[in-house]
Enzyme design. Structure first.
Site, PDB file in Angstrom:
ATOM      1  N   GLU B 295       0.817  -1.221   0.000  1.00 26.89           N
ATOM      2  CA  GLU B 295       0.000   0.000   0.000  1.00 26.89           C
ATOM      3  C   GLU B 295       0.845   1.262   0.000  1.00 26.89           C
ATOM      4  OE1 GLU B 295      -2.096  -0.788   3.820  1.00 26.89           O
ATOM      5  OE2 GLU B 295      -1.131   1.043   4.492  1.00 26.89           O
ATOM      6  N   ILE B 365       4.293  -2.033  17.736  1.00 30.24           N
ATOM      7  CA  ILE B 365       4.682  -1.401  19.007  1.00 30.24           C
ATOM      8  C   ILE B 365       5.299  -2.468  19.919  1.00 30.24           C
ATOM      9  CG2 ILE B 365       3.809  -0.263  21.083  1.00 30.24           C
ATOM     10  CD1 ILE B 365       3.229   1.614  18.897  1.00 30.24           C
ATOM     11  N   GLY B 389      -3.176  -0.824   7.121  1.00 30.88           N
ATOM     12  CA  GLY B 389      -3.455  -2.016   6.327  1.00 30.88           C
ATOM     13  C   GLY B 389      -2.814  -3.262   6.900  1.00 30.88           C
TER      14      GLY B 389
HETATM   15  C1  LIG Z   1       3.961   0.384  14.941  1.00 29.29           C
HETATM   16  C2  LIG Z   1       4.572   1.597  14.285  1.00 29.29           C
HETATM   17  C3  LIG Z   1       4.085   2.843  15.001  1.00 29.29           C
HETATM   18  C4  LIG Z   1       6.091   1.526  14.357  1.00 29.29           C
HETATM   19  O1  LIG Z   1       6.599   2.604  13.648  1.00 29.29           O
HETATM   20  P1  LIG Z   1       8.171   2.757  13.314  1.00 29.29           P
HETATM   21  O2  LIG Z   1       8.371   4.053  12.642  1.00 29.29           O
HETATM   22  O3  LIG Z   1       8.664   1.528  12.652  1.00 29.29           O
HETATM   23  O4  LIG Z   1       8.755   2.644  14.768  1.00 29.29           O
HETATM   24  P2  LIG Z   1       9.517   3.563  15.787  1.00 29.29           P
HETATM   25  O5  LIG Z   1      10.489   2.641  16.439  1.00 29.29           O
HETATM   26  O6  LIG Z   1       9.985   4.811  15.186  1.00 29.29           O
HETATM   27  O7  LIG Z   1       8.377   3.868  16.864  1.00 29.29           O
HETATM   28  C5  LIG Z   1       7.460   4.887  16.715  1.00 29.29           C
HETATM   29  C6  LIG Z   1       7.204   5.471  18.096  1.00 29.29           C
HETATM   30  O8  LIG Z   1       6.644   4.467  18.954  1.00 29.29           O
HETATM   31  C7  LIG Z   1       7.433   4.343  20.130  1.00 29.29           C
HETATM   32  N1  LIG Z   1       7.432   2.948  20.545  1.00 29.29           N
HETATM   33  C8  LIG Z   1       7.898   1.907  19.844  1.00 29.29           C
HETATM   34  N2  LIG Z   1       7.723   0.782  20.549  1.00 29.29           N
HETATM   35  C9  LIG Z   1       7.139   1.130  21.708  1.00 29.29           C
HETATM   36  C10 LIG Z   1       6.689   0.394  22.829  1.00 29.29           C
HETATM   37  N3  LIG Z   1       6.815  -0.922  22.877  1.00 29.29           N
HETATM   38  N4  LIG Z   1       6.129   1.067  23.847  1.00 29.29           N
HETATM   39  C11 LIG Z   1       5.980   2.383  23.794  1.00 29.29           C
HETATM   40  N5  LIG Z   1       6.370   3.141  22.749  1.00 29.29           N
HETATM   41  C12 LIG Z   1       6.945   2.495  21.705  1.00 29.29           C
HETATM   42  C13 LIG Z   1       8.797   4.794  19.722  1.00 29.29           C
HETATM   43  O9  LIG Z   1       9.547   5.178  20.845  1.00 29.29           O
HETATM   44  C14 LIG Z   1       8.460   5.937  18.813  1.00 29.29           C
HETATM   45  O10 LIG Z   1       8.081   7.000  19.630  1.00 29.29           O
HETATM   46  P3  LIG Z   1       8.628   8.470  19.375  1.00 29.29           P
HETATM   47  O11 LIG Z   1       8.057   8.839  18.039  1.00 29.29           O
HETATM   48  O12 LIG Z   1       8.064   9.235  20.525  1.00 29.29           O
HETATM   49  O13 LIG Z   1      10.106   8.317  19.373  1.00 29.29           O
HETATM   50  C15 LIG Z   1       4.181   1.672  12.782  1.00 29.29           C
HETATM   51  O14 LIG Z   1       4.697   0.551  12.122  1.00 29.29           O
HETATM   52  C16 LIG Z   1       2.675   1.670  12.599  1.00 29.29           C
HETATM   53  O15 LIG Z   1       2.016   2.694  12.703  1.00 29.29           O
HETATM   54  N6  LIG Z   1       2.093   0.481  12.333  1.00 29.29           N
HETATM   55  C17 LIG Z   1       0.659   0.306  12.220  1.00 29.29           C
HETATM   56  C18 LIG Z   1       0.204   0.534  10.824  1.00 29.29           C
HETATM   57  C19 LIG Z   1       0.789  -0.443   9.871  1.00 29.29           C
HETATM   58  O16 LIG Z   1       1.372  -1.439  10.233  1.00 29.29           O
HETATM   59  N7  LIG Z   1       0.632  -0.220   8.597  1.00 29.29           N
HETATM   60  C20 LIG Z   1       1.161  -1.189   7.665  1.00 29.29           C
HETATM   61  C21 LIG Z   1       0.687  -1.071   6.377  1.00 29.29           C
HETATM   62  S1  LIG Z   1       1.388   0.436   5.737  1.00 29.29           S
END
Ligand SMILES: CC(C)(COP(=O)(O)OP(=O)(O)OC[C@H]1O[C@@H](n2cnc3c(N)ncnc32)[C@H](O)[C@@H]1OP(=O)(O)O)[C@@H](O)C(=O)NCCC(=O)NCCS
Ligand SMILES: CC(C)(COP(=O)(O)OP(=O)(O)OC[C@H]1O[C@@H](n2cnc3c(N)ncnc32)[C@H](O)[C@@H]1OP(=O)(O)O)[C@@H](O)C(=O)NCCC(=O)NCCS
Lengths: 506, 506
Positions: B295, B365, B389
């Protein structure tokens, strides 16, 4: 050879033997794919004979265990017998046997809970290890060596295709007129070679009436004459009738709003008494020309077929009480045209459920105020049955409904809790929750809006004030107010039940 | 009218106006479907103009709020602006804006988190209420009045079909050579009229290059010349490289075992830096002739298209950094043939993801020791972005992989916990978990077997002993030993973090 043998293929007749002889062929340590989906179409003699052999071996200090893969739940002669002698290393994908359940929850037996639509492909993909043996009940073997399926299909096609060695139980109790009711689709492929599945109506026939098997794999044929063991349904109690009433009212409302056609959309109805009661309700309700695309066909649906409310039904199993089965066989020529039995990778296929826009109605253990659903784990740790096909249907449904009485265990347990102790269906997949108290329509609501409706409409009055109090405090003190929870309390209701036998009412 | 206007349809020229004039047309209380999927293809002037109007209204004591429905996340000019002035009553289906997030978590704004593949159909079905307005960015309007889509499609087709009134932003910054890259499938139907979707390869074109809209619905056209705002990716850090390394090794292993073809299966890669790093890894890895069905198309995938590792990619958005976008436009004639942009109900359709057998790789997360995944809620209550997604892909994938560094917040948080504080992907949908520490292949394992592998392979050494200790005690003292938990401790790690800023290491 009895002249009434159902093994019409002469080359295969030589492989007829006793259940004990057949069971003696299966070694320890193998994975065995067995037929069976609910108490229908499971092998009735070989598993029990094997269980006795396992018992002897264990008594002699030689550990004997197998992996048991099925369609879904089976019956005491299979799951009960093998679990009793501690003969199961790994069980999948769904079970509902009391002895099995006890062993699993005692940590004595491993169990994998899999979406039913995932099972066949996981085996083709090689993700679950090698399938060594298949033990499949059939209703007969034709002269050409084709297999006439019995009262359920489940994963039989896959087990026959993937296993190295096959034992067939040819059960002459299975009605000969079942021949022609089944539709086995042989068009599935592994990616990247998959094509659209050409089914656009619940009663479309896209396959063949027989199961195929490489005859060189058949090492034994056992002739049996034993009945299926689906238990009778309890007459709908007050709570079930109320649940059915709420669902009917909801459907009528949706039709009025133009969100459902008058003949609704294909019905899917889960296992158990409540699901059955909802079908009873629909049978007396205002809707006609209904169809069903489901995995279990229970008494309630047969009644609807008889009354004409339901024009046709697609399923993978005939999960009928003895009385309903008798009725089926009395009018089998009519029913055979209106019932299609399919492999479970087709009855439960996301592509088809989504295309057809199924109305999914499934039971559950508990839901939380935000609409997450636990279908499988009592108090978060003990397996009840398994997720079965509920995820296949809920995720891909037009509307996904989960239902339960508002309390369990004589009122000591609230089935609406602050936080589910295990999640099988997330907030994303649950659109409607129903208890005898009422119906919560969660479509288009945020978590906090959902909480209010779930508590107000579905919780039992005994627990409503405590739930409201939890929600109010969570909404005031939680670190985040998107899905407000007090983590120190979220699972305390379950803990309190484990410690005191009651969930909190104050 | 500027001679270089991209509004080629003369009848529509009369509706050109300023963003302020267009925004003035939108009343309070309506639901507005906006374009936008990541920082690509969102309207760049009308939302901000509307936000100013809302601010004025609110300053004058007249509450002004709208429902904001999009493809997915957008950019500060849309989500940020509207959230800043408290102008959003209900937001769906995915967001990642800091101001939005803050308001949602403060309980000041409602948000519904929906599987991206469910959004369009929920609106057609009428489940989310009426869509009143649409504000859609396009790259141009042809003489015939067809709309040339911009750098994302998202739900634009559905918004244009369902809204009563339409405002178009025609952005001349969007490259004219985008024309022909899009594939808008107009064959979807409501049940019971749905047919198979005729897509069997990731690069199949099954629709048309233009979006259609009833011209009588267009009430305003705003001409803009403003760039998309996708941020640059950070260069892969050590952890991301290690995660990518583990996944590559896993794919190689699967190819060796015959469970994956040499050219793998279509890749899906989630949002963010880690997903991007995995693509970087694949670009240097041993696999050729790869395809993508995803996506979001991020920089890493564009690099793979450039190098030739990836032959084609299907997506709903070009989520590219400014540098990558420049590269795209330099070689647009080549890329246009190899990239297909689709509506998100097609890019994320369960039927197609399952048929193609996608390899799904998404961020998370946290995961728990039994393999349940939380993609959305920090400490169980605060929304981060939304499920996006990830559920569409994970549930229907050939193999579903979730990845995260083993710790967050400088090592104070373990991303592997006893029990997830919120569940988005259940144990049934999670096959592989990867951290920089290693990869846990959960296929064919029971919960207890999974726990051992997840702790051993994925947990950070700082938290491994505590996790092992939890599991050991849970397995000894839990009421049920199928999924052993100590309910009084299961969420205590999160609680401890909230209270002390650290999860327990001893
Ligand atoms: C889960 C998701 C947020 C991880 O994003 P990422 O950019 O790979 O991960 P990051 O390590 O930068 O984490 C993002 C934030 O979450 C926080 N975080 C990560 N793991 C955490 C946990 N276990 N507990 C608390 N906070 C957490 C990080 O500290 C970071 O916070 P900050 O922005 O304040 O620094 C992201 O993949 C997402 O939104 N996923 C759901 C949607 C999705 O999967 N779409 C897929 C199809 S496109
Ligand atoms: C969830 C499920 C077990 C409910 O079954 P049911 O027959 O409708 O419900 P019952 O009310 O009889 O409950 C079954 C048992 O769970 C217990 N139970 C129900 N709710 C409970 C709760 N919240 N906490 C603890 N125990 C509970 C009941 O007391 C009963 O126990 P008992 O057998 O010891 O009396 C059943 O629907 C199921 O297995 N679902 C998952 C599979 C599925 O949905 N398949 C659908 C496609 S076929």
């Amino acid at each position: 050879m009895a002249s009434d043998s159902r093994v019409l293929n002469s080359a295969l007749r030589s492989r007829i033997m006793s259940a004990e002889e057949a069971a003696a062929l299966i070694p320890s340590g193998v994975n065995v794919g067995m037929s069976g989906f609910t108490g229908a179409g499971y092998p009735k003699q070989v598993p029990a004979a094997l269980a006795k052999r396992i018992m002897d071996s264990n008594l002699n200090g030689k550990k004997f265990k197998i992996g048991v893969w099925t369609g879904a739940s089976t019956a005491p002669e299979l799951d009960g017998a093998l679990a009793m002698v501690d003969g199961v290393e790994m069980r999948l994908p769904y079970q509902s046997d009391p002895i099995c359940r006890k062993r699993i929850n005692a940590g004595e037996m491993e169990y994998i809970d899999i979406h039913l639509s995932h099972v066949a492909q996981s085996v083709w993909f090689g993700f679950l290890g090698k399938l060594d043996w298949a033990v499949i009940e059939v209703a007969g073997i034709t002269e050409e060596g084709h297999l006439i399926p019995a009262s359920s299909i489940g994963n039989n096609k896959t087990w026959l295709d993937c296993a190295d060695k096959v034992i067939l139980e040819v059960n002459s109790w299975q009605h000969p007129a079942l021949e022609g009711m089944h539709d086995i689709y042989y068009g599935t492929q592994l990616p990247p070679h998959r094509k659209p599945i050409p089914l656009v109506r619940p009663d479309d026939r896209i396959g063949e009436p027989y199961l195929k098997v490489d005859p060189s794999k058949i090492v034994a044929i056992v002739e049996t004459d034993l009945k299926d063991r689906n238990s009778a349904f309890t007459p709908p109690d007050q709570a079930s009738k109320q649940i059915a009433g709420h669902i009917l009212e909801f459907f009528e409302h949706e039709v009025r709003k133009g969100r459902l056609p008058r003949e609704l959309l294909p019905l899917q109805s889960g296992v158990g008494n409540i699901a059955n009661a909802v079908m009873n309700g629909l049978n007396e309700g205002p809707f006609d020309n209904l169809t069903a695309y489901t995995e279990v066909l229970q008494d309630g649906m047969l009644d609807m077929l008889r009354s004409g409310k339901l024009t046709s039904a697609s399923s993978t199993a005939l999960s009928l009480s003895p009385a309903a089965l008798a009725e089926l066989y009395t009018n089998i020529d009519d029913y055979r045209r209106r019932i299609v039995l399919r492999p479970q990778e087709i009855s439960n296929h996301p592509e088809l459920i989504r295309r057809l826009g199924v109305l999914a109605m499934n039971g559950m253990i508990e839901a939380d105020i935000y609409g997450n659903v636990n279908s499988t784990h009592v108090m978060g740790t003990q397996i009840m049955n398994g997720i079965g096909g509920s995820g296949d249907f809920a995720r891909n449904a037009y509307i996904s409904i989960f239902m339960t009485p508002s309390t369990a265990k004589g009122g000591d347990i609230s089935c609406i809790v602050p936080m589910v102790s295990h999640t099988d269906h997330t907030e994303h997949d649950v659109q409607v929750i129903v208890t005898e108290q009422g119906l919560a329509d969660l479509r288009g609501l945020s978590p906090k809006q959902r909480a209010k409706v779930v508590i107000e409409n579905c919780a039992h009055p005994d627990f409503k004030p405590v739930l409201k109090d939890y929600y109010r405090r969570a909404n005031s003190y939680a670190a985040g107010r998107h899905t407000p929870h007090l983590l120190e309390e979220a699972l305390s209701w379950h803990l309190r039940y484990l410690r005191s036998g009651k969930m909190p009412r104050d």
